[in-house]
Design a protein around this motif. Structure first.
Motif, PDB file in Angstrom:
ATOM      1  N   TRP A 144      82.716  29.963   2.453  1.00 55.57           N
ATOM      2  CA  TRP A 144      83.279  30.892   3.414  1.00 55.57           C
ATOM      3  C   TRP A 144      84.614  31.446   2.914  1.00 55.57           C
ATOM      4  O   TRP A 144      85.356  30.771   2.199  1.00 55.57           O
ATOM      5  CB  TRP A 144      83.528  30.195   4.753  1.00 55.57           C
ATOM      6  CG  TRP A 144      82.293  29.848   5.512  1.00 55.57           C
ATOM      7  CD1 TRP A 144      81.431  28.824   5.246  1.00 55.57           C
ATOM      8  CD2 TRP A 144      81.784  30.512   6.669  1.00 55.57           C
ATOM      9  NE1 TRP A 144      80.412  28.814   6.174  1.00 55.57           N
ATOM     10  CE2 TRP A 144      80.603  29.839   7.060  1.00 55.57           C
ATOM     11  CE3 TRP A 144      82.219  31.602   7.421  1.00 55.57           C
ATOM     12  CZ2 TRP A 144      79.848  30.219   8.153  1.00 55.57           C
ATOM     13  CZ3 TRP A 144      81.462  31.987   8.517  1.00 55.57           C
ATOM     14  CH2 TRP A 144      80.293  31.308   8.879  1.00 55.57           C
TER      15      TRP A 144
ATOM     16  N   ASP B  16      82.142  25.379   1.203  1.00 53.83           N
ATOM     17  CA  ASP B  16      80.843  25.848   1.675  1.00 53.83           C
ATOM     18  C   ASP B  16      80.638  27.339   1.386  1.00 53.83           C
ATOM     19  O   ASP B  16      79.597  27.896   1.707  1.00 53.83           O
ATOM     20  CB  ASP B  16      80.725  25.576   3.183  1.00 53.83           C
ATOM     21  CG  ASP B  16      79.297  25.673   3.694  1.00 53.83           C
ATOM     22  OD1 ASP B  16      78.390  25.141   3.025  1.00 53.83           O
ATOM     23  OD2 ASP B  16      79.089  26.300   4.755  1.00 53.83           O
TER      24      ASP B  16
ATOM     25  N   ARG C 110      74.638  25.669  13.598  1.00 54.21           N
ATOM     26  CA  ARG C 110      73.526  24.716  13.615  1.00 54.21           C
ATOM     27  C   ARG C 110      73.613  23.726  14.766  1.00 54.21           C
ATOM     28  O   ARG C 110      72.705  22.897  14.931  1.00 54.21           O
ATOM     29  CB  ARG C 110      73.461  23.965  12.286  1.00 54.21           C
ATOM     30  CG  ARG C 110      73.145  24.860  11.093  1.00 54.21           C
ATOM     31  CD  ARG C 110      72.783  24.072   9.853  1.00 54.21           C
ATOM     32  NE  ARG C 110      73.915  23.391   9.263  1.00 54.21           N
ATOM     33  CZ  ARG C 110      73.993  22.081   9.058  1.00 54.21           C
ATOM     34  NH1 ARG C 110      73.012  21.288   9.461  1.00 54.21           N
ATOM     35  NH2 ARG C 110      75.051  21.550   8.483  1.00 54.21           N
TER      36      ARG C 110
ATOM     37  N   GLN D  44      78.560  26.989  11.182  1.00 55.40           N
ATOM     38  CA  GLN D  44      77.288  27.467  10.630  1.00 55.40           C
ATOM     39  C   GLN D  44      76.277  27.827  11.715  1.00 55.40           C
ATOM     40  O   GLN D  44      75.223  28.386  11.413  1.00 55.40           O
ATOM     41  CB  GLN D  44      76.687  26.392   9.718  1.00 55.40           C
ATOM     42  CG  GLN D  44      77.508  26.126   8.456  1.00 55.40           C
ATOM     43  CD  GLN D  44      77.024  24.899   7.701  1.00 55.40           C
ATOM     44  OE1 GLN D  44      76.350  24.029   8.280  1.00 55.40           O
ATOM     45  NE2 GLN D  44      77.356  24.811   6.434  1.00 55.40           N
TER      46      GLN D  44
END
Length: 325
Positions: free
Chosen positions: A27, A25, A203, A201
């Motif tokens: 990171w 992702d 979310r 994240q």
């Protein structure tokens, strides 16, 4: 510059999958473990220098703080199924989790994911379950927007559940189990990792109970596993009272051997096996995260084949039987 996430226990069974997904992702991932030299396998998860194992002892404030420097998010995957030395349930699952959250809050970390377990309960007879609940409370006290993940039994290539029982099946006609009628909802490790990434994240927040699409008893799980590895065994249920006596005997043997001899089950594990390990009615789960859980039947054959009588050649032998003479 890409954001930095610290994965405490990132070389463990669940942690490595989370670290790999986070690296994909984008990171930067700092894998905080007790033995960095044994965690070098995580480095290829990303580009050069993207994933780095570092030393950390979550029982120590300074150690936790030193590896958290500059972090944007943290994930705590550290847990124990059996107490060993100073790594007690209380020290690791309660105090350790609270310590990470407290230091994360004081250093301005934006997001935290805490790996807990279905059955976490402050009133439970099991110390494992009580300290999991205490860890959750400690995390939320300092990081109220944290994501708490409570998975059921987790399966995958490196799991300690199906691999363990499949290994046991090779040594005799009987496969002993405890809690034959206890229900489980096994969940695929990479699905758990996908949920953790959503929390990192920012979310999603709150408590999520994670279970796969199938609910089965321990006996049914073992019967299905035996079918996959093509072994015929008698699945023998050990009554709880007998299992408690066995666990006590193993504890005595461990004490007399100064920890050198460890039994296959503890009294605390027997207590846990008395309770169903399934997602609670009305609990948030994969659906709330937009994740479709993976069925066991699509994954188990991919790594349990090595326990078949002829291993990788078992399927070839079966095909050969169908050839006409």
């Amino acid at each position: 510059m890409s954001k930095l996430v610290i994965v405490y226990g990132g070389s463990g069974f669940v942690g490595r999958y989370i670290a790999r997904r986070l690296a994909k992702d984008g990171w930067r991932v700092r894998v905080a473990v007790r033995n960095p030299n044994e965690a070098m396998f995580v480095k290829p998860y990303g580009a050069v220098g993207q994933v780095e194992p570092v030393f950390c002892n979550i029982r120590d404030d300074d150690s936790v703080r030193s590896v958290m420097h500059g972090a944007d998010a943290v994930v705590n995957c550290v847990g124990v199924l059996d107490e060993i030395g100073k790594n007690t349930f209380e020290a690791v699952q309660a105090s350790g989790a609270e310590r990470i959250a407290r230091i994360a809050a004081s250093t301005g970390v934006g997001a935290m994911v805490q790996m807990s377990a279905i059955g976490a309960d402050a009133e439970s007879e099991s110390e494992y379950a009580r300290t999991k609940a205490a860890g959750e409370a400690g995390v939320l006290a300092h990081m109220p927007n944290a994501m708490i993940l409570r998975p059921s039994i987790i399966f995958g290539d490196e799991d300690g559940f199906f691999n363990r029982f499949a290994g046991m099946s090779r040594f005799g006609p009987v496969l002993p189990i405890v809690g034959a009628d206890t229900k489980f909802q096994p969940v695929y490790v990479d699905d758990v990792a996908a949920a953790a990434v959503i929390g990192v994240q920012g979310r999603a927040q709150g408590v999520f109970e994670l279970g796969g699409p199938d609910v089965q008893t321990m006996r049914e799980l073992m019967t299905g596993m035996l079918a996959i590895i093509r072994r015929r065994r008698l699945v023998l249920n050990i009554p709880f009272f007998a299992a408690q006596m066995m666990a006590f005997g193993f504890k005595v043997g461990r004490t007399l051997s100064l920890g050198l001899v460890r039994g296959p089950i503890t009294a605390d594990q027997v207590k846990n096996l008395r309770m169903d390990n399934v997602v609670s009615e009305g609990a948030q789960g994969f659906e709330a995260l937009g994740i479709t859980p993976t069925a066991m039947e699509t994954i188990l054959p991919d790594y349990l084949w090595r326990f078949r009588p002829s291993g990788q050649y078992d399927a070839i032998k079966e095909s050969a039987k169908n050839l006409k003479p």
